[in-house]
Design an enzyme around this catalytic site. Structure first.
Site, PDB file in Angstrom:
ATOM      1  N   GLU A 275       0.793  -1.235   0.000  1.00  0.00           N
ATOM      2  CA  GLU A 275       0.000   0.000   0.000  1.00  0.00           C
ATOM      3  C   GLU A 275       0.829   1.292   0.000  1.00  0.00           C
ATOM      4  O   GLU A 275       0.616   2.170   0.822  1.00  0.00           O
ATOM      5  CB  GLU A 275      -0.949   0.009   1.210  1.00  0.00           C
ATOM      6  CG  GLU A 275      -1.908  -1.143   1.193  1.00  0.00           C
ATOM      7  CD  GLU A 275      -2.837  -1.154   2.401  1.00  0.00           C
ATOM      8  OE1 GLU A 275      -4.033  -1.381   2.189  1.00  0.00           O
ATOM      9  OE2 GLU A 275      -2.368  -0.953   3.527  1.00  0.00           O
TER      10      GLU A 275
HETATM   11  C1  TNX Z   1      -4.718  -3.932   4.510  1.00  0.00           C
HETATM   12  S1  TNX Z   1      -3.144  -6.368   4.069  1.00  0.00           S
HETATM   13  C2  TNX Z   1      -3.452  -3.765   5.031  1.00  0.00           C
HETATM   14  C3  TNX Z   1      -3.298  -3.403   6.454  1.00  0.00           C
HETATM   15  C4  TNX Z   1      -4.617  -3.178   7.128  1.00  0.00           C
HETATM   16  C5  TNX Z   1      -5.597  -4.222   6.668  1.00  0.00           C
HETATM   17  C6  TNX Z   1      -6.907  -4.148   7.375  1.00  0.00           C
HETATM   18  C7  TNX Z   1      -2.051  -5.352   3.988  1.00  0.00           C
HETATM   19  C8  TNX Z   1      -0.819  -5.832   3.456  1.00  0.00           C
HETATM   20  N1  TNX Z   1      -2.305  -4.088   4.371  1.00  0.00           N
HETATM   21  O1  TNX Z   1      -2.482  -2.261   6.577  1.00  0.00           O
HETATM   22  O2  TNX Z   1      -4.428  -3.255   8.501  1.00  0.00           O
HETATM   23  O3  TNX Z   1      -5.798  -4.094   5.296  1.00  0.00           O
HETATM   24  O4  TNX Z   1      -7.718  -5.233   7.035  1.00  0.00           O
END
Ligand code: TNX
Length: 536
Positions: free
Chosen positions: A338
């Site tokens: 992300e």
């Molecule tokens: C996505 S899964 C994220 C996390 C959040 C999560 C909440 C991932 C690699 N990143 O930063 O906590 O969703 O469900």
């Protein structure tokens, strides 16, 4: 599988002393066994069996330290509820008492059992457990516990017939990586909570614990060369609570506790995004040299280390170095998810440099699926995560996973729509998030890692992992109610042979309610599971 056994239901360990014999109305007919994950091969006849008694002995080759350790672990877990001494004696035993024996044998020549497989043979006068390697013997002991009545989980003496059905189990796992992840960054969980989670994971033969040790809201592991990461960066949490962190001594304690239960620690420092806690602690890690304030919200994607500055790589080298030195397992997770602040080119160059740093510190790099945009080393591992429960039926398409397969890099599957333990069960769940949709108990169980994604087959999959993100979770009970009852099903997806059947599984799952109650584990009473009526 033959016949039926009667399993006591609704066992709670409220009274300190023994209880009266369980009345028949508290017994419901269920399955030949309720072992989770289901063993690869089971041939049990409950009409006969072995009963642990006051004079039962635990037999082990006392010269074999690994076998003795498992024997001691098993005896220590059987003594509280039975109230029996269960002495550990060497081979050859000095004579067989009428109470029979439970024996544990490590035999490296049993290579067909692999590193984690085991065999259990039960006759009227003995239980024999064999494995080639210590992890296998440990899993044999875990399975034996599940073959005993649920009250075996009680911590004070209970009156029960401690009987194991006769027959044979031969078992080994389908996948090598059977993981769970705990996010201790959004909310911090102390050493005792992590240990309790480790014990619950070990019951279901999970063998990796991935700790998400840093994120925007908090840095949770002491780094001696960058002390403000924890003194300042660890001082808060989502919602503005006090935060917290592990000292290096506490981290080592967790690693050792997990290792005793054959669980390998996978530490994660998320980068280049999800780094606000570090950026707030050290101004020089920011491109503009200005430290942002601490962050206690739950947005993602806004932070990034300054990938153009050399000090960033010195920082990463020292952080990875300190954590790698405390982590005996071969993995280091670099996050990589992300990131919205960088170009693809900047992102890929960053991941490639970090990968080299991790390898130089002797570890295999693991990263969330986005890292497959970079050129990965052959020792790297990609953790797939994106998916949506509202998508049609599988196979689904996941470009990041395909890129990993094309690079010949193995995948750990954590499809959010199946295994994200922070997703709500349904619209009535108070805790959790729902960006990937609702994830009911059946969703978490009823899928196959070899057919979920287009172009991703059994040989591309190292295993699976169930992440538990903690934006909405504050207490150990919160963790438990999200993990149970989904986690055991995910453990079975990772361990048991393909061809599992939900209707059969959910009956076994229901029988575990009595164990969780005995252990004081909070769990969600999903309407999909035929729970036995609680004891009046
Ligand atoms: C996505 S899964 C994220 C996390 C959040 C999560 C909440 C991932 C690699 N990143 O930063 O906590 O969703 O469900």
């Amino acid at each position: 599988m033959l016949g039926l056994v009667l399993l006591a239901t609704g066992a709670a360990c409220r009274s300190a002393g023994p209880i009266a014999t369980i009345p028949p109305r508290d017994l419901v007919p269920t399955l030949a066994h309720a072992v989770i994950p289901a063993p690869a091969s089971v041939d049990l006849d409950p009409r006969s069996g072995f009963t642990i008694r006051a004079d039962t002995q635990v037999v082990v080759d006392v010269a074999n330290a690994d076998a003795v350790r498992v024997a001691e672990w098993l005896a220590a877990r059987l003594r509280p509820a039975t109230g029996y001494p269960l002495p550990i004696v060497g081979e050859p035993a000095l004579g067989l008492g009428a109470g029979g024996r439970v024996s544990l044998t490590l035999d490296p020549s049993r290579t067909t059992l692999g590193d984690e497989g085991y065999e259990i043979d039960v006759t009227r006068d003995r239980v024999t457990m064999h494995a080639a390697r210590p992890a296998g013997l440990f899993y044999a002991a875990q399975t034996l516990r599940q073959l005993l009545p649920p009250d075996i989980e009680c911590s004070t003496p209970r009156q029960a017939v401690w009987r194991v059905p006769a027959g044979r189990i031969v078992d080994r796992p389908r996948f090598a990586w059977r993981g769970a992840m705990l996010d201790v960054a959004r909310h911090f969980f102390g050493v005792d909570d992590v240990k309790r989670y480790i014990d619950l994971l070990a019951k279901y033969r999970i063998n990796r614990l991935h700790l998400h040790l840093s994120d925007d809201q908090g840095w949770r592991i002491e780094i001696r060369s960058w002390p403000r990461l924890t003194t300042y960066g660890g001082s808060t949490a989502v919602g503005g609570g006090p935060g917290g962190h592990y000292t290096q001594a506490q981290y080592r304690e967790i690693v050792a506790y997990a290792a005793d239960r054959h669980i390998v620690m996978v530490p994660e420092i998320d980068m280049p995004g999800h780094t606000n806690a570090a950026l707030a602690s050290y101004a020089e890690l920011n491109c503009d040299g200005v430290a942002p304030p601490l962050y206690t919200g739950i947005e993602v994607g806004f932070s990034a280390l300054c990938v153009e500055k050399e000090v960033t790589y010195q920082f990463i080298d020292e952080v990875v170095g300190e954590i790698a030195a405390m982590t005996p397992g071969p993995y280091f997770h670099v996050g990589g998810d992300e990131v919205e602040k960088l170009t693809d080119e900047q992102y890929a160059r960053f991941i490639e440099r970090v990968q080299e740093i991790v390898i130089r510190h002797g570890k295999r790099p693991v990263g969330w699926e986005e890292v497959s945009k970079a050129r990965l080393a052959p020792t790297s591992i990609v953790q797939q995560w994106r998916s949506d429960a509202r998508a049609g039926s599988p196979p689904w398409r996941n470009e990041a996973a395909l890129r990993a397969v094309q690079q010949g890099v193995p995948l750990v599957l954590s499809p959010a729509a199946k295994v994200y333990l922070d997703m709500k069960y349904d619209a009535d769940t108070t805790l959790g998030l729902k960006w990937a949709g609702y994830v009911e108990v059946r969703d978490a169980y009823d899928w196959d890692p070899a057919t979920l994604f287009e172009g991703v087959g059994e040989g591309d999959v190292l295993g699976i992992e169930a992440p538990l993100w903690s934006e909405t979770l504050v207490t150990m009970a919160d963790i438990e109610v999200m993990a149970f009852p989904r986690l055991p099903g995910i453990a079975e997806v990772g361990w048991s042979p393909a061809g599992r059947v939900w209707e059969e599984y959910r009956g076994r799952l229901a029988a575990h309610a009595a164990r969780w109650t005995a252990m004081g584990v909070s769990f969600h009473r999903s309407p999909q599971v035929p729970w036995p009526a609680p004891r009046p």
